[in-house]
Write an enzyme that holds these catalytic residues in place. Structure first.
Site, PDB file in Angstrom:
ATOM      1  N   ASN A 107       0.873  -1.174   0.000  1.00  0.00           N
ATOM      2  CA  ASN A 107       0.000   0.000   0.000  1.00  0.00           C
ATOM      3  C   ASN A 107       0.918   1.233   0.000  1.00  0.00           C
ATOM      4  O   ASN A 107       1.452   1.617   1.036  1.00  0.00           O
ATOM      5  CB  ASN A 107      -0.871  -0.054   1.273  1.00  0.00           C
ATOM      6  CG  ASN A 107      -1.816   1.123   1.365  1.00  0.00           C
ATOM      7  OD1 ASN A 107      -1.741   2.068   0.598  1.00  0.00           O
ATOM      8  ND2 ASN A 107      -2.707   1.073   2.344  1.00  0.00           N
TER       9      ASN A 107
ATOM     10  N   GLU B 259      -7.623  -3.195   5.403  1.00  0.00           N
ATOM     11  CA  GLU B 259      -7.566  -3.175   3.939  1.00  0.00           C
ATOM     12  C   GLU B 259      -6.652  -4.278   3.419  1.00  0.00           C
ATOM     13  O   GLU B 259      -6.888  -4.843   2.352  1.00  0.00           O
ATOM     14  CB  GLU B 259      -7.078  -1.798   3.467  1.00  0.00           C
ATOM     15  CG  GLU B 259      -8.125  -0.712   3.705  1.00  0.00           C
ATOM     16  CD  GLU B 259      -7.543   0.685   3.849  1.00  0.00           C
ATOM     17  OE1 GLU B 259      -6.660   0.880   4.718  1.00  0.00           O
ATOM     18  OE2 GLU B 259      -7.962   1.580   3.103  1.00  0.00           O
TER      19      GLU B 259
ATOM     20  N   ARG C 133      -7.134  18.322   4.375  1.00  0.00           N
ATOM     21  CA  ARG C 133      -7.967  18.641   3.197  1.00  0.00           C
ATOM     22  C   ARG C 133      -9.264  19.315   3.645  1.00  0.00           C
ATOM     23  O   ARG C 133      -9.849  18.939   4.656  1.00  0.00           O
ATOM     24  CB  ARG C 133      -8.321  17.368   2.421  1.00  0.00           C
ATOM     25  CG  ARG C 133      -7.125  16.727   1.773  1.00  0.00           C
ATOM     26  CD  ARG C 133      -7.506  15.429   1.088  1.00  0.00           C
ATOM     27  NE  ARG C 133      -6.483  14.420   1.317  1.00  0.00           N
ATOM     28  CZ  ARG C 133      -6.707  13.118   1.352  1.00  0.00           C
ATOM     29  NH1 ARG C 133      -7.915  12.621   1.148  1.00  0.00           N
ATOM     30  NH2 ARG C 133      -5.721  12.286   1.563  1.00  0.00           N
TER      31      ARG C 133
ATOM     32  N   HIS D  27     -11.362   5.230  -0.547  1.00  0.00           N
ATOM     33  CA  HIS D  27     -11.452   4.412   0.677  1.00  0.00           C
ATOM     34  C   HIS D  27     -12.355   3.188   0.459  1.00  0.00           C
ATOM     35  O   HIS D  27     -12.880   2.627   1.418  1.00  0.00           O
ATOM     36  CB  HIS D  27     -12.060   5.211   1.857  1.00  0.00           C
ATOM     37  CG  HIS D  27     -11.130   6.176   2.493  1.00  0.00           C
ATOM     38  ND1 HIS D  27     -11.589   7.324   3.096  1.00  0.00           N
ATOM     39  CD2 HIS D  27      -9.786   6.172   2.653  1.00  0.00           C
ATOM     40  CE1 HIS D  27     -10.570   8.007   3.582  1.00  0.00           C
ATOM     41  NE2 HIS D  27      -9.463   7.328   3.320  1.00  0.00           N
TER      42      HIS D  27
ATOM     43  N   ARG E 198      -2.682  -2.009  -3.341  1.00  0.00           N
ATOM     44  CA  ARG E 198      -3.790  -1.069  -3.266  1.00  0.00           C
ATOM     45  C   ARG E 198      -3.506  -0.016  -4.328  1.00  0.00           C
ATOM     46  O   ARG E 198      -2.467   0.640  -4.292  1.00  0.00           O
ATOM     47  CB  ARG E 198      -3.846  -0.417  -1.889  1.00  0.00           C
ATOM     48  CG  ARG E 198      -4.872   0.685  -1.816  1.00  0.00           C
ATOM     49  CD  ARG E 198      -4.788   1.399  -0.486  1.00  0.00           C
ATOM     50  NE  ARG E 198      -5.738   2.489  -0.444  1.00  0.00           N
ATOM     51  CZ  ARG E 198      -5.533   3.611   0.225  1.00  0.00           C
ATOM     52  NH1 ARG E 198      -4.423   3.792   0.899  1.00  0.00           N
ATOM     53  NH2 ARG E 198      -6.435   4.552   0.226  1.00  0.00           N
TER      54      ARG E 198
END
Ligand code: ADP
Length: 402
Positions: A7, A388, A243, A182, A92
């Protein structure tokens, strides 16, 4: 069968080596942080309980990959004897566009598409590509590598959720639409939630809140994503660490003209200097903000308030989108650990009968999976740590078996 999960972020590389034949056990895992910076470091741990942090300046992702590889093979703390023990690599990949709506064996075409999508995911897709290419040169071009896309889970969004009210040709010509991110995490926690509800996923309506440094909320019906807060890029949606989340488009021209800055600079501000950091002026990290807030720092308090307000507002709107809701799930660093955020998010929803159990909530931190709703709550509330890596490993294995 051993599977390596990678990832990669713009300056980080998370990895896990799993033995799928041995109950999906994690043989080793770690993270290379601050790649490209003098103060880089690597955290590593193996299944024997060995844990170490190395301070190391890794110039680029290639060096990070070599460092990881050498750790796996190391005489003292390694977990394999030969690289040949690794059967496949699962990556990923953040942005797969409209074409890749499921995990896919990596080939030249996929690499080209991921390259073409760099303008939409400029921080992530290049890092994903470096890693794919690094694995190719290490294991050979024919070695099986699988891409598991963050966008794929949201490929089920209906057009009314993914089309922006802009001239339609922007969608047709440039692919300007909501993609959502996500996805691997929303997929994992919604499926785990269905198990906790003791229901077939096909019969569920679940709202999943992935609240970390990046944050997004998804509405899933029958296991399919029907709406999500992140959009064309991961900058959309709710306030995040650095963000901004959604903005009035009028702000862009106003601020660019006032400050005499380019759109490019504005985009940097929106991604790096905004969110919890921009409002609080303290940090992007919820722990630092809490410290300041408890000392009475008004902007730190405001940043927390905005965060909880926006999550609450989106949950409420997704209840309408789903026409009801079986469960709300919290995950990600904030979702899994911040007791007071979960309280403040759920409290205004009590008019709908959504009630948190304060003591269960308090007990559920540090990677614990639990129900935190009160007995009389109309909707169940769960904390489910995301994983994940296990999704990527399982999908990679499934493709390998085919
Ligand atoms: P990323 O999106 O980078 O994967 P994480 O999911 O790790 O980020 O979430 C990072 C956020 O979670 C930070 O704001 C951090 O303060 C918060 N967080 C992580 N762990 C804890 C913890 N144990 N206690 C409180 N807050 C935490």
């Amino acid at each position: 069968m051993k599977i390596l999960v990678i990832n990669a972020g713009s300056s980080s590389l998370k990895f896990q080596l799993l033995d799928m034949a041995d109950n999906e056990s994690v043989l080793a895992k770690g993270i290379c942080e601050k790649i490209g910076f003098e103060n880089g470091f690597v955290k590593f741990q193996n299944y024997k309980g060995y844990e170490k942090q190395f301070l190391v300046h890794l110039k680029n992702h290639d060096e990070a990959f070599s460092f990881m590889k050498n750790l796996f093979l190391d005489k003292k703390y390694g977990v394999i004897k030969r690289l040949g023990e690794i059967a496949a690599v699962g990556h990923r990949v953040v942005q797969g566009g409209e074409e890749f709506n499921k995990p896919t064996l990596i080939d030249k075409h996929l690499i080209n598409v991921v390259k073409k999508l760099i303008p939409i995911a400029p921080l992530h897709n290049p890092a994903n590509l470096y890693m794919i290419l690094a694995c190719q040169s290490c294991f050979g071009e024919k070695f099986p590598q699988v891409a598991v896309f963050d966008t794929a889970f949201h490929s089920t969004l209906p057009p009314k959720a993914y089309i922006y009210p802009l001239p339609y040709e922007f969608y047709k010509k440039y692919g300007v639409r909501k993609y959502g991110y996500h996805g691997i995490s929303h997929y994992y926690v919604s499926n785990e939630c269905a198990k906790l509800l003791n229901k077939d996923i096909k019969d569920t309506k679940i709202i999943t809140c992935h609240l970390g440094n990046g944050a997004s909320i998804s509405a899933t019906k029958g296991g399919k994503s029907v709406d999500t807060t992140m959009g064309f890029t991961p900058a959309d949606g709710i306030i995040m660490g650095t963000r901004s989340g959604s903005l009035d488009p009028g702000i862009i021209t106003f601020v660019c003209e006032k400050n005499n800055i380019s759109m490019h600079e504005f985009s940097r501000i929106v991604n790096k200097n905004s969110g919890l950091l921009g409002v609080s002026g303290v940090s992007n990290d919820a722990r630092e903000i809490l410290k300041e807030a408890s000392l009475g720092n008004k902007r730190a308090i405001l940043a927390q308030d905005i965060f909880c307000y926006q999550v609450m507002k989106n949950i409420a709107s997704y209840i309408a989108v789903l026409g009801g809701c079986d469960a709300i799930v919290f995950t990600g660093g904030i979702g899994e650990n911040r007791v007071e955020y979960r309280n403040n998010i759920c409290a205004p929803l009590s008019f709908m009968g959504i009630n948190i159990d304060k003591s269960l909530n308090k007990l559920t931190v540090d990677g614990k999976k639990a129900e935190i709703s009160a007995k009389d709550s109309s909707v169940k509330i769960f904390v489910i740590p995301t994983d994940e890596e296990i999704v990527i490993a399982r999908e990679t294995l499934a493709i390998l078996k085919k």
